[in-house]
Design an enzyme around this catalytic site. Structure first.
Site, mmCIF file in Angstrom:
data_model
loop_
_atom_site.group_PDB
_atom_site.id
_atom_site.type_symbol
_atom_site.label_atom_id
_atom_site.label_comp_id
_atom_site.label_asym_id
_atom_site.label_seq_id
_atom_site.Cartn_x
_atom_site.Cartn_y
_atom_site.Cartn_z
ATOM 1 C CB CYS A 41 -0.912 0.021 1.222
ATOM 2 S SG CYS A 41 -2.038 -1.375 1.288
ATOM 3 N NE ARG A 83 -2.879 -4.527 -2.844
ATOM 4 C CZ ARG A 83 -2.315 -3.880 -1.818
ATOM 5 N NH1 ARG A 83 -2.448 -2.566 -1.718
ATOM 6 N NH2 ARG A 83 -1.625 -4.531 -0.903
#
Ligand code: BEZ
Length: 238
Positions: free
Chosen positions: A55, A138
């Protein structure tokens, strides 16, 4: 894994649906989505958790590319199931300490939604329990200036996204709208575009004689659309 009823019933928005609306607290103040973004394209995306390495590489990359998205009237909005203070601390750490592929001192200026309640994540089908019950996958939603979902991509937790591809999707959608065309496999700005399928026998015949088109057969016609023409139109649209 057996899912309980609450986990099993998740809204999965579809292409062409109005983007589910919500009000949320973010690192840039409260936002109302999609109404605050009317007139702009937007990318609403989720990531699994703050202070995690994939991330972090994604945020550095996306924030560095933000001016490129902004130039084509596209705003970015992130989300994870973390609280506001975790978001703030993580973004500060990214700016102060983390370098990725030569990108450093990166300030994330787009809003990052806190979604401890998972209210937004559930509305967008970002919780996919067989992947993880408490972390968002995601997910990427491309929303047009009228608040309609035009494309979406989901990646698992372990796979960092390709942000050049996300830019390509925005520009391809805008090009399709602006020029009433379609874009072929691996299309990049400046490549020939595709003329949509012929809707009648007459159109099919006409196409094969159209000097502006390159038709290999009645159903496979392409046309030049120079990069400058596209960029001129997209940059002017703002
Ligand atoms: C990461 O961002 O590094 C990550 C987050 C959740 C699971 C796996 C990787």
């Amino acid at each position: 894994m057996e899912l309980n009823e609450e986990q099993a019933i998740v809204a999965m928005p579809r292409i062409g649906d109005p983007a589910p609306s919500f009000t949320a607290v973010t690192t840039q103040g409260t936002i109302n989505f999609p109404s605050d973004y009317h007139g702009s394209w937007s990318i609403l995306f989720s990531h699994p958790a703050d202070f995690t390495p994939v991330c972090t590489s994604e945020f550095i990359t996306f924030a560095s590319l933000e001016p490129k998205f902004s130039a084509v009237n596209c705003k970015l909005i992130g989300l994870s199931i973390d609280g506001l203070y975790s978001h703030i601390a993580w973004l500060r750490t990214i700016k102060e300490k983390i370098e990725y592929k030569g990108m450093k001192n990166v300030e994330v200026t787009f809003p990052l939604i806190e979604d401890i309640s998972m209210n937004v994540a559930r509305k967008y089908g970002m919780i996919q329990p067989n992947e993880d019950t408490t972390k968002a996958v995601r997910a990427v939603f491309f929303v047009d200036p009228k608040g309609v979902i035009r494309a979406m991509i989901y990646y698992p937790l372990s796979l960092g996204r390709n942000f050049d591809e996300l830019y390509r999707v925005v520009v391809a959608l805008q090009t399709a709208d602006e020029f009433d065309v379609a874009t072929p496999a691996d299309w990049q700005v400046g490549d020939d575009i595709i003329i949509g399928p012929a809707g009648s026998c007459g159109t099919a015949e006409d196409r094969t004689h159209d000097k502006e088109l390159n038709c290999q057969d009645w159903f496979f016609c392409t046309k030049e659309l120079p990069k400058e023409v596209i960029l001129d139109a997209l940059l002017k649209e703002k």
